[in-house]
Design an enzyme around this catalytic site. Structure first.
Site, short mmCIF file in Angstrom:
data_model
loop_
_atom_site.label_atom_id
_atom_site.label_comp_id
_atom_site.label_asym_id
_atom_site.label_seq_id
_atom_site.Cartn_x
_atom_site.Cartn_y
_atom_site.Cartn_z
N GLU A 26 -39.56 55.03 0.43
CA GLU A 26 -38.72 55.94 1.20
C GLU A 26 -38.05 55.18 2.33
OE1 GLU A 26 -39.74 59.07 4.79
OE2 GLU A 26 -41.14 58.92 3.11
N LYS B 183 -45.95 67.20 2.48
CA LYS B 183 -46.30 66.10 3.38
C LYS B 183 -47.00 66.68 4.60
CE LYS B 183 -43.58 63.20 6.57
NZ LYS B 183 -42.22 62.64 6.78
#
Length: 210
Positions: free
Chosen positions: A40, A128
């Site tokens: 990411e 998350k």
């Protein structure tokens, strides 16, 4: 891409937030060479969209490459144009909705049970837990899994090797790791040291697989 399956298979998301765009690209490619599949690039890093564009060209069209800190619809659209094929958010909001509309799977940031419930209709692929260390660490994750046993949780924030082991043992699907893995590589630091850290984290996430 099937983000749920990728998280379950690889159990590690590397999070890059660099001050040097060229070093950030090198960091992405080094991690990929070491076998870290889920990477990411945070949009708060220097020239992050260019980093994603350059990394996508080098990695090819199919390798997972995410954009992180996707807050707004504009963020989601820009990340998709740059070549991201999944999105990561720190919280629930329009970035989640816009990314889903664009066909990008989303790792959506939550912290509380109320936010977990709110994430369901938004279509997030996984959740998350952020900031995980401040929320209570592995014990907090274990507590959440009581009422939410089927959610895919990815703790992020303060995850070093020991914490990664503990989160995975507590039922995390994967862990998201920034500075304990990346160090100063995305600021121009040693790629040799980055490779060593990458191998250490890969050893952790490959241990004791369910």
């Amino acid at each position: 891409m099937d983000l749920r399956a990728a998280l379950a298979a690889h159990r590690l998301v590397a999070i890059i937030r660099g001050t040097d765009p060229e070093a950030s690209v090198r960091t992405v490619l080094t991690l990929a060479e070491e076998g870290i599949e889920l990477i990411e690039v945070s949009l708060t890093g220097a020239d992050a969209l260019s980093v994603i564009e350059q990394a996508r060209k080098a990695l090819g069209p199919d390798r997972p490459l995410g954009a992180g800190t996707v807050l707004t619809a504009d963020d989601a659209r820009a990340a998709e144009r740059a070549g991201a094929n999944f999105a990561v958010t720190p919280a629930l909001g329009e970035g989640v909705v816009a990314a889903r509309e664009l066909g990008l799977p989303v790792l959506a940031g939550v912290m509380t049970p109320t936010e977990i419930l709110a994430a369901r209709p938004l279509g997030a692929a996984a959740l998350k837990i952020f900031p995980a260390a401040q929320a209570g660490g592995p014990a907090y994750l274990k507590a959440l899994r009581g009422p939410f046993p089927h959610e895919l949780f990815v703790p992020v924030g303060g995850v070093d090797e020991a914490a990664a082991r503990a989160y995975l043992a507590a039922g995390a699907t994967a862990v998201g790791v920034g500075s304990p893995l990346i160090g100063d590589a995305a600021d121009g630091g040693s790629l040799t040291a980055l490779r060593d850290r990458a191998r250490a984290f890969l050893t952790v996430v490959r241990e004791d697989r369910p």
